[in-house]
Design an enzyme around this catalytic site. Structure first.
Site, short mmCIF file in Angstrom:
data_model
loop_
_atom_site.label_atom_id
_atom_site.label_comp_id
_atom_site.label_asym_id
_atom_site.label_seq_id
_atom_site.Cartn_x
_atom_site.Cartn_y
_atom_site.Cartn_z
N LYS A 6 0.82 -1.23 0.00
CA LYS A 6 0.00 0.00 0.00
C LYS A 6 0.85 1.27 0.00
CE LYS A 6 -3.77 -2.39 2.40
NZ LYS A 6 -3.02 -3.65 2.53
N LYS A 7 2.09 1.15 -0.47
CA LYS A 7 2.97 2.32 -0.55
C LYS A 7 2.84 3.03 -1.90
CE LYS A 7 6.17 0.06 2.64
NZ LYS A 7 7.43 -0.72 2.76
N VAL A 8 2.32 2.31 -2.88
CA VAL A 8 1.97 2.87 -4.18
C VAL A 8 0.54 2.42 -4.48
CG1 VAL A 8 2.46 2.87 -6.67
CG2 VAL A 8 4.35 2.87 -5.02
#
Length: 310
Positions: free
Chosen positions: A283-285
């Site tokens: 969920k970082k991109v």
């Protein structure tokens, strides 16, 4: 897969002369096919939207490129306020301060490191750093700033400390000076890992009430992240700079735009080698983000990629 759609963009030959502008070349890269050129064009289009939209843009990079002439490009990006936040390493502060007052020199990867050591010359790839161009000048300038800052107050967030040291430098050639002048925060999560950090430790040994508040830096980053409508990142190389950038963006479900320039490969097991695709699972991109991994030497790719915006 739709056959008609797949065959909608024919490969076109380059048409260039000595007068071809980089922006025009970048447009031609869109239909060149092949490898890195097509990726550079994709990165260019993402950055163009990143800069033009209501977007908070992060720039992350390691220290080594600041020992090279690429420092001038990063400095110009900062001067023009093209980015909003910088995340980097303690070594960036070292090289930026040192090169403001002293020269580094062009050398070779193949020099004898034993002989260089005896000559008082440090090698960073093919960049030569004489002893007098590094530790001594950094100690002198940082200690001068710390004495003044300590007189103002005893506890500092790293981001504020870097801001004040940057203002003290007062040189247009310095990245941290122009960042301070333009109120672009410079975050260094690994502040003690370098000569700048050693000066902080040395100063602390003489003034035990001197404190660095790293959690205040994280608080400032959280405000930036949660206030942002959209976020994008230009990440040059990996390590802690890249990771801290994508780490904080997970708290808003990920980056909306991401361009990653690297020579690292997945099989080395490092964060530097991890593709942006992997960051989607963390969920970082965001899954619908516009992103690209560009493989190659940053000292070649970044000037070509960013020059059309300068």
């Amino acid at each position: 897969m739709d056959r008609k759609e797949l065959l909608s963009r024919p490969v076109r030959d380059l048409s260039i002369t000595a007068d071809t502008r980089l922006g025009d070349l970048m447009d031609q890269f869109s239909s060149i096919g092949g490898f890195t050129a097509a990726k550079i064009h994709e990165a260019y289009e993402i950055i163009k939207d990143m800069f033009s939209e209501d977007n908070t843009t992060f720039l992350s990079f390691p220290a080594d490129i600041i020992s090279t002439g690429l420092r001038g490009l990063i400095n110009e990006v900062v001067k023009r306020k093209l980015v909003d936040v910088i995340i980097t390493t303690s070594g960036t502060l070292d090289h930026d301060i040192a090169r403001t007052y002293r020269n580094y020199y062009c050398g070779s990867f193949s020099y004898s490191d034993i002989e260089l050591r005896d000559l008082g010359i440090n090698r960073l790839g093919n960049v030569l750093v004489p002893d007098e161009s590094y530790g001594e000048i950094i100690e002198e300038k940082v200690m001068e700033s710390l004495e003044k800052l300590y007189a103002k107050k005893k506890e500092w967030a790293t981001v504020d400390l870097i801001h004040e040291v940057g203002l003290d430098i007062n040189s247009e050639s310095s990245i941290i000076y122009n960042a301070a002048k333009n109120n672009i925060p410079v975050f260094v999560p690994g502040i003690t890992d370098g000569s700048f950090g050693s000066q902080l430790w040395s100063f602390y040994e003489q003034h035990h009430d001197f404190k660095i508040n790293l959690l205040e830096d994280e608080h400032r980053l959280s405000d930036i992240i949660f206030d942002a409508k959209k976020t994008g990142a230009i990440m040059i190389g990996g390590g802690i700079s890249k990771h801290h950038t994508i780490w904080w963006n997970q708290f808003r479900d990920g980056l909306d735009y991401a361009v990653y320039v690297t020579t690292a490969q997945e099989y080395d097991g490092s964060l530097s080698g991890a593709k942006l695709e992997e960051a989607i699972s963390w969920k970082k991109v965001r899954p619908d983000a516009r992103y690209v991994n560009v493989y190659g030497d940053a000292t070649v790719i970044m000037p070509v990629l960013l020059a059309p915006f300068l």
